[in-house]
Structures are given as C-alpha cells and as structure tokens.
Design a protein around this motif. Structure first.
Motif, PDB file in Angstrom:
ATOM      1  N   UNK A 166       0.839  -1.192   0.000  1.00 40.67           N
ATOM      2  CA  UNK A 166       0.000   0.000   0.000  1.00 40.67           C
ATOM      3  C   UNK A 166       0.873   1.241   0.000  1.00 40.67           C
ATOM      4  N   UNK A 167       0.686   2.079  -0.974  1.00 42.45           N
ATOM      5  CA  UNK A 167       1.472   3.315  -1.031  1.00 42.45           C
ATOM      6  C   UNK A 167       1.202   4.156   0.226  1.00 42.45           C
ATOM      7  N   UNK A 168      -0.047   4.121   0.706  1.00 38.84           N
ATOM      8  CA  UNK A 168      -0.397   4.898   1.899  1.00 38.84           C
ATOM      9  C   UNK A 168       0.437   4.467   3.106  1.00 38.84           C
ATOM     10  N   UNK A 169       0.743   3.153   3.151  1.00 42.39           N
ATOM     11  CA  UNK A 169       1.540   2.659   4.280  1.00 42.39           C
ATOM     12  C   UNK A 169       2.983   3.111   4.128  1.00 42.39           C
ATOM     13  N   UNK A 170       3.526   2.983   2.912  1.00 41.75           N
ATOM     14  CA  UNK A 170       4.948   3.330   2.761  1.00 41.75           C
ATOM     15  C   UNK A 170       5.174   4.829   2.839  1.00 41.75           C
TER      16      UNK A 170
END
Ligand code: PLP
Length: 425
Positions: A166-170
């Motif tokens: 998930x881009x949001x996580x990274x």
C-alpha cells in the motif's frame, strides 16, 4: 541429475520460484535439505556442509540442541495447541523480563514480522502519531509498514517498495541513512507526526554493518527529545550478542523491543515487549489490537524456555567462545584476502561477520550496495563446493553457533582460502 535438481523442478510446479522465502534461491537451484545436526547440514544427495547460515542467525546453540529437543518432546506428549493460557507462557515472559529489563511485559508471538508489526502499531496507539522512521537497509519483516528500502532478500530485488504494498503505508514510513544521527535529528525537527524510530541496533540484513560509536546513544537521545518511541528490533541480536541482546551490549534502553530467532533456537517463536504503560495498550485491556491462534503455543514456548535457560546457564562460556571463534575466522580470512591482494572489507562483531569486495568501508546501505556482488556470488558457490554453507547473498550475515568446533573453524579457513583463489581469478 541430482536429487536436489529433481526436487527443484518438482517444486517450481507447485511453489512460486520453488522456494518458500526469496533469499533461499540461488543459481542454478538450491540444495534440498535432508537433515541437520550440531554445526552440520546434509542435502538430499548426501553432501555435508558446515552450516553458517544457521537459520539466518536463529541457531545460536546449533541444530538439535539436546536440552531444547527434550523439553519440546515432553511438551509434545502433553499436547500441541490449547488456545488457552499456560503456566509456561508466564515463565517465558518472566525469563524475557529478567534478561531484558526494558521488556517489563511481553506478548509471545510467532515470527519477527509479527513482532515488529505489533511494535509499530503499539507505538502509533501509544503516541497517537502516525509516521515511523526506519533506516535504509534495515529489514524488519515482510509487511507493508517496513518494506521500504529494506535489506535481506528485498535488497537483491532492488525495489524500494514491494509491488502490491500500500502506497499509503509506505508514505508514512520515512527512511533515514544508517549511521547518520544528524539526518535523524533533522527529519524529526521537520516532521511532527512521528510515533517511533525502529532500528536493527546492529544491521545484519545488509551484509553486516556496525553502528558507529555513539550512533545508538545519539539515537536514544534524539528520540527522547522529540517524544518519539525507540524500537530496537533485536530479532537477530537478541540473545545472540548477549543474554540481554544488543541493548545490554551497548547499554541502551529502548522503549519497545522485538525478539525472534535465537529466542527459540530454531522453533517458531518471537516476542514483543516494553514498558508496562506501553504494553498495557494491547487488547483486550487496551485498544491496540494484536492476536494469533498460534501465539504462545506450548511447543514453541517449551523450546524458548529451554533455549533461554541453556543460554543463561552457558553464558560465561557461550559468548566468549563464539566471539573468539568469530575473531579467529575473520582474522584468517582477512590475512588470506590481503595476501592475495583482493580488495575487501570484513565487518564483524560478536558471532557475526560478512566480507564485502570493495576498498571502501561499508557503513550504510549505499556503501554495501557498492560492493562487488558478482565476486560475492562466486565466493558463495566456491564455499559450497568446499563444504561450507553461508547465506546465499551479499546482503545477509555469516552466523556462528556454539556447535562450531575448532576443527570446523580450521576447515572453514581452508575452504575460504580455496574459494578466494577462485574469486581472484
Ligand atoms: C532484524 C529482523 N527483524 C525482523 C525479521 C523478520 O522475522 P521473520 O522472518 O521471523 O518474520 C527479520 C528476519 O530476518 C530480521 O532479521
């Protein structure tokens, strides 16, 4: 065709890339294991290797340590999974707290990945902040929070972030250069929403990289100044560097610690722990969720209790012997490489080392990445041909165990000499 090759062809039909964890693969195919004992591992074709992969550092006491086997066997007779609390879980957490005083309370989990995932969620829940800081090249498991500029198998693939993550996580994982406390400080001056800094106190997933003098002390100071929790990921260093891990070795008190590997000496067990006020955030008492069917399962817990007790009992001999053997091996390999005029660096501490083919000191992700991995792969193949099994990647570490004998060390030096000659060609 060898049995390993035949098994690999079968495996590829039913297991992605034929292996169950990426770093196990190497060209043209990995050997398939029949059994292991003490310091030795045998493949399906009857070849025997001195094992320095050692379960990626888990097997501090070597394969099939008798105290661990007998505790596990006696537990197997009483059952394998209850999913209700047991006395031995209490005993294990008491033992962990005794060895790691910063871990006042612990949750026993299964893997290092689960432990770091819980540690980070706890830090977010406790601080009510969102971001975390990790260091380039540190590996904290295969979950989205930390799979950013990660070492180990991820360093070989060359992706900063795994596809499917998930881009949001990274985006909420900030990355700082290892051994650069100034950069850490300036990121924390700028970013106000940081819950925790997570670090491998000794970086064992980018080859081996040591913390420079004061790096960890500075990190502790900076984290406290900015009200950010410090998570020591001691999945590799816990019980390996001392019975109190790297935090005892370097006299630093983290807020949260993760353990794995040597905690169970080859059994599936890990732990996350810290100060009472932080750990009490976990559900059902608190509002940070963590759960697992197999957490604290009695077989793994029995193994961990026997491991910790054995390491405690042996500690006055265990750590000095491991350090002596490692220093001896490193100094012989260094002399051989220097005599052959091979540009190299060897980083070592405690019972871990790695050689890099470069003339510049290896102190962080970029300097490790600059080393000649073609030469390393050649070294790996030649060592294997000469009966030595090290992890098949430049970005892993060579681990010694208490089972390695003086004779093993002598044979290993001779094998490195032969292998380095081939590397030199
Ligand atoms: C420092 C560190 N943290 C976490 C992990 C993840 O542990 P596991 O593979 O048990 O999930 C590893 C695994 O190599 C590790 O080296």
């Amino acid at each position: 065709m060898s049995k390993s090759e035949r098994l690999f062809l079968r495996a590829k039909k039913v297991i992605p890339s034929g292996i169950n964890s990426p770093v196990r693969y190497y060209e043209p195919y990995p050997f398939f294991v029949r059994k292991a004992d003490g310091s030795m591992i045998w493949d399906e074709d009857g070849n025997r290797f001195i094992d320095y992969c050692n379960g990626y550092g888990a097997l501090l006491l070597g394969h099939r340590r008798k105290e661990i086997l007998s505790n596990v066997i006696s537990q197997l007779r009483k059952g394998t999974l209850y999913c209700a609390p047991t006395q031995i879980e209490v005993e294990l957490s008491e033992l962990v707290s005794k060895n790691f005083p910063s871990m006042q309370k612990t949750r026993i989990v299964n893997t290092g990945s689960e432990a770091t995932m819980t540690a980070i969620r706890l830090a977010r829940g406790f601080t009510k902040k969102k971001k975390i800081i990790k260091f380039e090249g540190c590996y904290h498991g295969a979950h989205d929070y930390v799979l950013v500029k990660a070492g180990s198998g991820a360093a070989n693939i060359g992706l900063s972030v795994s596809e499917g993550s998930l881009e949001e996580a990274s985006r909420n994982t900030l990355v700082v250069q290892y051994n650069n406390s100034q950069e850490l400080d300036s990121v924390l001056q700028r970013e106000k929403d940081v819950a925790a800094v997570i670090v491998e106190p000794v970086l064992a997933n980018m080859g081996l990289i040591l913390p420079e003098k004061n790096f960890l002390n500075e990190m502790r100071k900076i984290a406290s100044q900015h009200d950010v929790l410090l998570i020591f990921d001691e999945v590799v260093t816990g019980f390996r560097m001392s019975t109190g891990g790297a935090q005892k070795y370097f006299s630093i008190n983290p807020d949260i610690t993760t353990l794995g590997k040597a905690l169970g000496n080859g059994f599936v067990v890990a732990a996350v722990g810290g100060r009472n006020e932080i750990m009490d955030m976990l559900s059902p008492g608190g509002r940070v969720y963590q759960a697992s069917t197999y957490a604290g399962n009695p077989v793994s817990v029995a193994a961990a209790i026997a491991s910790v007790k054995t390491m405690n009992k042996l500690k006055s001999r265990l750590y000095p012997r491991l350090e002596r053997a490692c220093a001896k091996l490193v100094s012989a390999i260094r002399d051989i490489s220097s005599d052959m005029k091979i540009h190299h660096q060897i980083n070592f501490i405690s019972s871990m080392f790695q050689i890099f083919f470069t003339d510049k000191p290896v102190v962080d992700y970029s300097s490790a990445k600059a080393a000649d991995t073609v030469k390393f792969n050649k070294l790996f193949q030649e060592l294997l041909r000469n009966g030595i099994f090290v992890a098949p990647s430049q970005f892993e570490t060579v681990f010694l165990s208490y089972a390695h004998s003086d004779d093993n060390i002598r044979k290993t030096v001779a094998a490195y000499e032969k292998a380095l000659k081939m590397v030199k060609q």
